[in-house]
Design a protein around this motif. Structure first.
Motif, PDB file in Angstrom:
ATOM      1  N   LYS A   1       0.801  -1.218   0.000  1.00 43.75           N
ATOM      2  CA  LYS A   1       0.000   0.000   0.000  1.00 43.75           C
ATOM      3  C   LYS A   1       0.833   1.267   0.000  1.00 43.75           C
ATOM      4  CE  LYS A   1      -0.633  -0.430   5.033  1.00 43.75           C
ATOM      5  NZ  LYS A   1       0.272   0.650   5.429  1.00 43.75           N
ATOM      6  N   GLY A   2       2.103   1.180   0.382  1.00 43.25           N
ATOM      7  CA  GLY A   2       2.955   2.356   0.393  1.00 43.25           C
ATOM      8  C   GLY A   2       3.862   2.506  -0.802  1.00 43.25           C
ATOM      9  N   LEU A   3       3.740   1.590  -1.767  1.00 48.05           N
ATOM     10  CA  LEU A   3       4.643   1.584  -2.915  1.00 48.05           C
ATOM     11  C   LEU A   3       4.108   2.506  -4.007  1.00 48.05           C
ATOM     12  CD1 LEU A   3       7.239   0.273  -4.041  1.00 48.05           C
ATOM     13  CD2 LEU A   3       5.798  -1.518  -5.022  1.00 48.05           C
ATOM     14  N   SER A   4       4.907   3.459  -4.410  1.00 43.68           N
ATOM     15  CA  SER A   4       4.492   4.438  -5.407  1.00 43.68           C
ATOM     16  C   SER A   4       4.384   3.822  -6.794  1.00 43.68           C
ATOM     17  CB  SER A   4       5.501   5.590  -5.442  1.00 43.68           C
ATOM     18  OG  SER A   4       5.379   6.348  -6.616  1.00 43.68           O
ATOM     19  N   PHE A   5       3.270   4.060  -7.470  1.00 47.55           N
ATOM     20  CA  PHE A   5       3.080   3.621  -8.858  1.00 47.55           C
ATOM     21  C   PHE A   5       4.219   4.155  -9.725  1.00 47.55           C
ATOM     22  CE2 PHE A   5      -0.592   2.852 -12.070  1.00 47.55           C
ATOM     23  CZ  PHE A   5       0.298   2.598 -13.103  1.00 47.55           C
TER      24      PHE A   5
ATOM     25  N   TYR B   1       6.503  -8.739   3.713  1.00 45.38           N
ATOM     26  CA  TYR B   1       6.654  -8.213   5.065  1.00 45.38           C
ATOM     27  C   TYR B   1       7.936  -8.784   5.675  1.00 45.38           C
ATOM     28  CZ  TYR B   1       5.848  -7.339  10.012  1.00 45.38           C
ATOM     29  OH  TYR B   1       5.982  -6.928  11.314  1.00 45.38           O
ATOM     30  N   GLY B   2       8.747  -7.892   6.245  1.00 38.30           N
ATOM     31  CA  GLY B   2      10.007  -8.319   6.840  1.00 38.30           C
ATOM     32  C   GLY B   2      11.228  -7.918   6.043  1.00 38.30           C
ATOM     33  N   LEU B   3      11.011  -7.420   4.820  1.00 40.58           N
ATOM     34  CA  LEU B   3      12.147  -6.864   4.085  1.00 40.58           C
ATOM     35  C   LEU B   3      12.626  -5.570   4.745  1.00 40.58           C
ATOM     36  CD1 LEU B   3      11.295  -7.471   0.331  1.00 40.58           C
ATOM     37  CD2 LEU B   3      13.364  -8.178   1.506  1.00 40.58           C
ATOM     38  N   GLY B   4      11.692  -4.900   5.414  1.00 39.77           N
ATOM     39  CA  GLY B   4      12.044  -3.755   6.238  1.00 39.77           C
ATOM     40  C   GLY B   4      12.958  -2.760   5.570  1.00 39.77           C
ATOM     41  N   GLU B   5      14.120  -2.532   6.168  1.00 37.03           N
ATOM     42  CA  GLU B   5      15.038  -1.492   5.692  1.00 37.03           C
ATOM     43  C   GLU B   5      15.622  -1.805   4.322  1.00 37.03           C
ATOM     44  OE1 GLU B   5      19.073  -3.102   7.999  1.00 37.03           O
ATOM     45  OE2 GLU B   5      17.866  -1.484   8.866  1.00 37.03           O
ATOM     46  N   ARG B   6      15.468  -3.033   3.843  1.00 37.66           N
ATOM     47  CA  ARG B   6      16.003  -3.395   2.517  1.00 37.66           C
ATOM     48  C   ARG B   6      15.022  -3.074   1.392  1.00 37.66           C
ATOM     49  NH1 ARG B   6      17.760  -9.485   2.747  1.00 37.66           N
ATOM     50  NH2 ARG B   6      16.103  -9.682   4.309  1.00 37.66           N
TER      51      ARG B   6
ATOM     52  N   ARG C   1      11.958  -0.677  -0.704  1.00 36.63           N
ATOM     53  CA  ARG C   1      11.752   0.717  -1.092  1.00 36.63           C
ATOM     54  C   ARG C   1      11.087   1.484   0.045  1.00 36.63           C
ATOM     55  NH1 ARG C   1      11.528   2.164  -6.717  1.00 36.63           N
ATOM     56  NH2 ARG C   1      11.927   0.402  -8.123  1.00 36.63           N
ATOM     57  N   LYS C   2      11.218   2.807  -0.008  1.00 40.17           N
ATOM     58  CA  LYS C   2      10.604   3.669   0.993  1.00 40.17           C
ATOM     59  C   LYS C   2       9.405   4.388   0.380  1.00 40.17           C
ATOM     60  CE  LYS C   2      13.876   2.792   4.011  1.00 40.17           C
ATOM     61  NZ  LYS C   2      14.648   1.828   3.197  1.00 40.17           N
ATOM     62  N   SER C   3       8.385   4.601   1.210  1.00 36.62           N
ATOM     63  CA  SER C   3       7.224   5.366   0.761  1.00 36.62           C
ATOM     64  C   SER C   3       7.633   6.820   0.545  1.00 36.62           C
ATOM     65  CB  SER C   3       6.111   5.310   1.810  1.00 36.62           C
ATOM     66  OG  SER C   3       5.149   6.319   1.574  1.00 36.62           O
ATOM     67  N   PRO C   4       7.307   7.403  -0.601  1.00 37.15           N
ATOM     68  CA  PRO C   4       7.650   8.809  -0.819  1.00 37.15           C
ATOM     69  C   PRO C   4       6.831   9.758   0.053  1.00 37.15           C
ATOM     70  CG  PRO C   4       6.330   7.977  -2.636  1.00 37.15           C
ATOM     71  CD  PRO C   4       6.661   6.796  -1.771  1.00 37.15           C
ATOM     72  N   ILE C   5       5.747   9.272   0.648  1.00 35.31           N
ATOM     73  CA  ILE C   5       4.899  10.104   1.506  1.00 35.31           C
ATOM     74  C   ILE C   5       5.389  10.086   2.944  1.00 35.31           C
ATOM     75  CG2 ILE C   5       2.548  10.506   2.328  1.00 35.31           C
ATOM     76  CD1 ILE C   5       2.918  10.922  -0.669  1.00 35.31           C
ATOM     77  N   THR C   6       5.610   8.891   3.492  1.00 35.93           N
ATOM     78  CA  THR C   6       5.946   8.763   4.917  1.00 35.93           C
ATOM     79  C   THR C   6       7.429   8.554   5.170  1.00 35.93           C
ATOM     80  OG1 THR C   6       5.656   6.353   4.964  1.00 35.93           O
ATOM     81  CG2 THR C   6       3.674   7.711   5.266  1.00 35.93           C
ATOM     82  N   GLY C   7       8.164   8.143   4.145  1.00 34.12           N
ATOM     83  CA  GLY C   7       9.579   7.826   4.332  1.00 34.12           C
ATOM     84  C   GLY C   7       9.812   6.464   4.957  1.00 34.12           C
ATOM     85  N   GLU C   8       8.745   5.721   5.229  1.00 30.22           N
ATOM     86  CA  GLU C   8       8.872   4.404   5.858  1.00 30.22           C
ATOM     87  C   GLU C   8       9.062   3.310   4.805  1.00 30.22           C
ATOM     88  OE1 GLU C   8       5.830   4.607   9.569  1.00 30.22           O
ATOM     89  OE2 GLU C   8       4.957   4.944   7.592  1.00 30.22           O
ATOM     90  N   SER C   9       9.612   2.207   5.244  1.00 29.40           N
ATOM     91  CA  SER C   9       9.700   1.037   4.371  1.00 29.40           C
ATOM     92  C   SER C   9       8.305   0.627   3.930  1.00 29.40           C
ATOM     93  CB  SER C   9      10.360  -0.126   5.107  1.00 29.40           C
ATOM     94  OG  SER C   9      10.180  -1.340   4.398  1.00 29.40           O
TER      95      SER C   9
ATOM     96  N   ALA D   1       7.635  -2.356   3.161  1.00 27.89           N
ATOM     97  CA  ALA D   1       7.538  -3.781   3.488  1.00 27.89           C
ATOM     98  C   ALA D   1       7.699  -4.022   4.983  1.00 27.89           C
ATOM     99  CB  ALA D   1       8.564  -4.575   2.702  1.00 27.89           C
ATOM    100  N   GLY D   2       7.085  -3.171   5.782  1.00 32.41           N
ATOM    101  CA  GLY D   2       7.001  -3.406   7.212  1.00 32.41           C
ATOM    102  C   GLY D   2       8.108  -2.794   8.036  1.00 32.41           C
ATOM    103  N   PRO D   3       7.903  -2.742   9.353  1.00 32.86           N
ATOM    104  CA  PRO D   3       8.844  -2.075  10.247  1.00 32.86           C
ATOM    105  C   PRO D   3       9.966  -2.960  10.763  1.00 32.86           C
ATOM    106  CG  PRO D   3       6.886  -2.704  11.459  1.00 32.86           C
ATOM    107  CD  PRO D   3       6.648  -3.126  10.038  1.00 32.86           C
ATOM    108  N   VAL D   4       9.962  -4.231  10.411  1.00 28.15           N
ATOM    109  CA  VAL D   4      11.006  -5.147  10.882  1.00 28.15           C
ATOM    110  C   VAL D   4      11.791  -5.678   9.686  1.00 28.15           C
ATOM    111  CG1 VAL D   4       9.650  -5.798  12.904  1.00 28.15           C
ATOM    112  CG2 VAL D   4       9.513  -7.187  10.835  1.00 28.15           C
ATOM    113  N   THR D   5      13.036  -6.071   9.966  1.00 26.39           N
ATOM    114  CA  THR D   5      13.888  -6.616   8.915  1.00 26.39           C
ATOM    115  C   THR D   5      14.276  -8.046   9.288  1.00 26.39           C
ATOM    116  OG1 THR D   5      14.776  -4.423   8.429  1.00 26.39           O
ATOM    117  CG2 THR D   5      16.023  -6.311   7.600  1.00 26.39           C
ATOM    118  N   LEU D   6      13.859  -8.989   8.434  1.00 30.20           N
ATOM    119  CA  LEU D   6      14.118 -10.406   8.663  1.00 30.20           C
ATOM    120  C   LEU D   6      15.224 -10.901   7.735  1.00 30.20           C
ATOM    121  CD1 LEU D   6      10.413 -11.689   8.840  1.00 30.20           C
ATOM    122  CD2 LEU D   6      11.872 -10.939  10.733  1.00 30.20           C
ATOM    123  N   SER D   7      15.798 -12.029   8.087  1.00 27.90           N
ATOM    124  CA  SER D   7      16.833 -12.640   7.245  1.00 27.90           C
ATOM    125  C   SER D   7      16.205 -13.289   6.026  1.00 27.90           C
ATOM    126  CB  SER D   7      17.602 -13.691   8.048  1.00 27.90           C
ATOM    127  OG  SER D   7      16.762 -14.808   8.319  1.00 27.90           O
ATOM    128  N   ASP D   8      17.024 -13.623   5.044  1.00 24.92           N
ATOM    129  CA  ASP D   8      16.519 -14.308   3.848  1.00 24.92           C
ATOM    130  C   ASP D   8      15.882 -15.637   4.210  1.00 24.92           C
ATOM    131  OD1 ASP D   8      17.339 -12.240   2.233  1.00 24.92           O
ATOM    132  OD2 ASP D   8      19.200 -13.211   1.600  1.00 24.92           O
TER     133      ASP D   8
END
Length: 590
Positions: free
Chosen positions: A57-61, A211-216, A218-226, A228-235
C-alpha cells in the motif's frame, strides 16, 4: 498528527484528506493486517472502496512501475489531471479522485506482504477469509455508512470473485477490472500447457514487498517508511514465511483441489458487479471477466470491454466515470440511471487502434452467426466451403507451423465473441501442443495487431490445447466454449488420428473489405514479425505479441515428448475448422 494507542497506527490530514496510516485489522487466527484509510476530514459516514492485495500500500506507482506510468499518462493525460498523484498505487484507485466525491478508500496489505505479517499463500482460502473479515471490519467502522465496494485491477479483481463466494454481509457491490477467475484455465495452464507467467511474476512483484524486508525495501515517498514493514528479517526467515508459488504450480499439473481453492464458484457469486474485460488481455484476464458475466449467480451484473493496456482505462476519465456511476448507485443509493444502463458495453475494435462504443444486452451476442471456416492445405486456404477432397499436411511439432487465410474480404466483417476450433491431428510422439492464433492482414500484407494488456503487438485472439488433455467435460462444455476436464492425461498413440476441440478466448475485430482473416497453428507461442516500438523493447513483460504468457518450460515441454511432427487432416469426415462469431452487418459499429 494524531497518535493512537497502537504503536504504528496514526492519523493526519494531508491534501484535505484524513489519512489513517497502518490501521490494525485483527484476523480470527490472531494475525493483525494493516490498512491505510483515506477519507473526508469530517464526522460523516461514507461508503468504502476497498482493495486487498500483495503489492504494498505504500509503494508508489510512479517509482515501482515507471514505464507503465509514463506510457499511461503520455497516452491519456486525463489520468494525471486533477490530482497531485502522490498517492497513486499500482492497480488501485487514486484517493484524490475518490475521497472528494464522498468515498473512503481502504487499501489493505494482504497477509505476509507490505505492512501485514504472516505467511504468503496467494489466492488461497486463507486470503479469501482475511478479505471477508476486512470487509466486515470496514462496514462497521464509525466513518462507514455500512456499505463496502471492492475495486481494483488484476489481483485486486481476482480475489473479489473469491470473497464474493463467501458472501460477507457488508459487501454491497464490486468492480472487477481485468480479473481472471479459473486458476487453472485462465492463469497457470493454458489448455493444459504450463504458462511461465506466475513463476516470474511472484518473485518480481510479490517477494520484493514481502513483510520483513524492512530497511532493505523501497521507501514510501509520503511517509519515508519502508513499504515492506517495520522489521527486517533474514533471507531464511523470509523464505519460511512464503509459499513457493512457481513450484506449487508445477506440483499441480492437473486441475485439482489446489486450483479449485483459488478459483471462483459462480453459483455463490451473488453481489452486484461490473466486470471489465480487455480484448487484448489474451493469456491471463479476459476469460474470467466474460465467464463472470455469463455464469455468476448475481442477477445484477454488467460487462464492459475495452482495449489499450492493462492499466490505462481503469484510471482514465472514461473508466473512472463508469466505476463511479456504478458505485454511486449501489453504495450511495443515487438514482442516476444506472439501472437503465445496458448490461453489455462493448468498445468494438477496428484496425488502427480505433474503438467504437456499442450497447448490447447479452453475451455472447444475440443473432451471432456461428460460421465455420475450414482449413484447406491446398493453397493454405481458409474458406466457408468444405474442401473438395480429403488431405493432410505435416509440420514441425515445435516449429512455426501453418497459416491458412481467406481471400481478401469482399465486405466488412465483424467478429465478436468466443471462438472454437475442431482439429483432426496425428502426432509422431505421445503428445502435442497446439498454439492457435487468429490473425488479420491488411491489403499490404501487414498484420493488424493492437496495444494489448501487456504487449504492444497483440494478435486478434489466441487459443491453446495439449492433446493429452483433449477430454471434454460434457456438462460444462457449450457449443461456443469447449470445457476440458484437465483431470487426467490420455497419451496419444503415435500415428493415430485424434479429434481436438480448442477453446480460443473471446475477441472482437471489425475486418474491413480487402483484408484477410488467417488462422495459424503452431508448435510454440505466437510471434509478431514486425518492428517493435521503443516501449516494446523496454517493457520487461513485453515479448513479440504474447507478453509474459510464454510456454517454454523445459520440464513441461520436453523435446522427446513434444518434438517430432504433427499432421493436420482436412476435408471429408476430418474437416478441421474454426467457428467464428460473425455479427450481422446491421449490428456493426460505424
Amino acid at each position: 498528527m494524531n497518535q493512537t494507542a497502537d504503536q504504528y497506527h496514526r492519523s493526519e490530514v494531508r491534501d484535505r484528506i484524513r489519512i489513517d496510516w497502518h490501521v490494525p485489522i485483527p484476523m480470527d487466527d490472531g494475525v493483525v493486517l494493516r490498512a491505510d484509510v483515506y477519507r473526508p476530514d469530517d464526522d460523516g459516514r461514507y461508503p468504502a472502496v476497498m482493495s486487498y492485495g500483495p503489492y504494498a500500500k505504500g509503494l508508489s506507482f510512479q517509482e515501482a512501475y515507471a514505464p507503465q506510468w509514463e506510457k499511461m499518462v503520455g497516452d491519456h493525460p486525463d489520468v494525471a489531471a486533477g490530482s497531485s498523484n502522490k498517492y497513486q498505487n499500482w492497480e488501485v484507485v487514486d484517493p484524490e479522485k475518490w475521497v472528494p466525491e464522498g468515498y473512503a478508500v481502504v487499501r489493505v496489505d494482504s497477509r505476509g506482504t507490505g505492512w501485514s505479517p504472516g505467511y504468503i499463500d496467494v489466492w488461497a482460502t486463507r486470503e479469501a477469509r482475511d478479505f471477508y473479515e476486512c470487509i466486515e471490519w470496514a462496514g462497521q467502522e464509525p466513518w462507514s455508512n455500512g456499505k463496502v465496494g471492492l475495486d481494483g485491477i488484476s489481483y485486486y479483481a481476482i480475489n473479489q470473485w473469491h470473497v464474493a463466494g463467501l458472501q460477507p454481509p457488508h459487501l454491497t457491490a464490486m468492480v472487477a477490472w481485468e480479473g481472471a477467475a479459473d486458476m487453472y484455465r485462465d492463469v497457470t495452464y493454458h489448455g493444459g500447457i504450463l504458462s511461465e507467467f506466475c513463476g516470474n511474476w511472484y518473485p518480481r512483484q510479490v517477494e520484493i514487498v514481502q513483510y520483513g524486508l524492512g530497511e532493505r525495501a523501497r521507501k514510501s515517498p509520503i511517509t519515508g517508511e519502508s513499504v515492506a514493514g517495520p522489521v527486517t528479517l533474514s533471507d531464511d526467515e523470509l523464505a519460511r514465511n512464503r509459499a513457493d508459488f512457481g513450484a506449487d504450480i508445477k506440483r499441480h499439473p492437473l486441475d485439482d483441489q489446489w486450483h479449485r481453492d483459488r478459483s471462483a464458484d459462480w453459483s455463490k457469486v451473488k453481489t452486484p458487479f461490473l466486470s471489465a474485460a480487455n480484448w487484448g488481455g489474451q493469456g491471463l484476464h479476459p476469460r474470467g471477466n466474460f465467464d463472470a458475466f455469463a455464469k455468476a449467480a448475481s442477477d445484477q451484473k454488467w460487462l464492459e470491454v475495452h482495449g489499450d493496456s492493462h492499466w490505462s482505462h481503469f484510471y482514465t476519465d472514461y473508466g473512472r466515470g463508469l466505476q463511479k456511476r456504478f458505485f454511486d448507485h449501489f453504495l450511495k443509493g443515487e438514482d442516476n440511471g444506472w439501472q437503465q444502463q445496458a448490461r453489455v458495453i462493448l468498445n468494438v475494435r477496428h484496425p488502427g487502434e480505433r474503438f467504437v462504443q456499442r450497447s448490447e444486452s447479452e453475451w455472447p451476442l444475440a443473432g451471432t452467426r456461428w460460421t465455420s471456416y475450414f482449413l484447406d492445405p491446398e493453397g493454405e486456404r481458409l474458406s466457408t466451403e468444405v474442401p473438395a477432397r480429403e488431405s493432410s499436411v505435416t509440420y514441425n511439432a515445435l516449429g512455426e507451423g501453418l497459416t491458412f487465410s481467406t481471400p481478401p474480404l469482399t465486405q466488412q466483417t465483424e467478429i465478436t465473441g468466443p471462438i472454437t476450433a475442431k482439429l483432426f491431428i496425428a502426432a509422431s510422439t505421445k503428445d502435442a501442443d497446439i498454439f492457435l492464433a487468429v490473425r488479420v492482414f491488411d491489403p499490404r500484407d501487414d498484420e493488424v495487431v493492437f496495444m494489448g494488456a501487456l504487449d504492444p503487438n497483440t494478435p486478434i485472439a489466441l487459443g491453446w490445447l495439449r492433446a493429452s488433455h483433449r477430454r471434454l467435460d460434457p456438462h460444462r462444455s457449450l457449443p461456443h466454449q469447449p470445457f476440458h476436464s484437465h483431470d487426467r492425461l490420455e497419451p496419444l498413440e503415435p500415428g493415430e488420428v485424434y479429434e481436438l476441440d480448442v477453446e480460443v478466448w473471446p475477441t472482437c475485430i471489425v475486418v474491413p473489405s480487402g483484408y484477410r482473416i488467417s488462422i495459424t497453428l503452431r508448435g510454440k507461442d505466437y510471434e509478431y514479425g514486425g518492428e517493435l516500438s521503443e516501449f516494446a523493447k523496454s517493457f520487461h513483460y513485453a515479448s513479440r505479441g504474447t507478453g509474459p504468457f510464454l510456454h517454454n518450460d523445459p520440464d513441461d515441454r520436453p523435446p522427446d515428448l513434444f518434438g517430432g511432427e504433427v499432421t493436420l487432416y482436412a476435408g471429408g469426415s476430418r474437416a478441421s475448422h474454426v467457428v467464428l462469431p460473425v455479427i450481422p452487418p446491421d449490428r456493426h459499429a460505424a
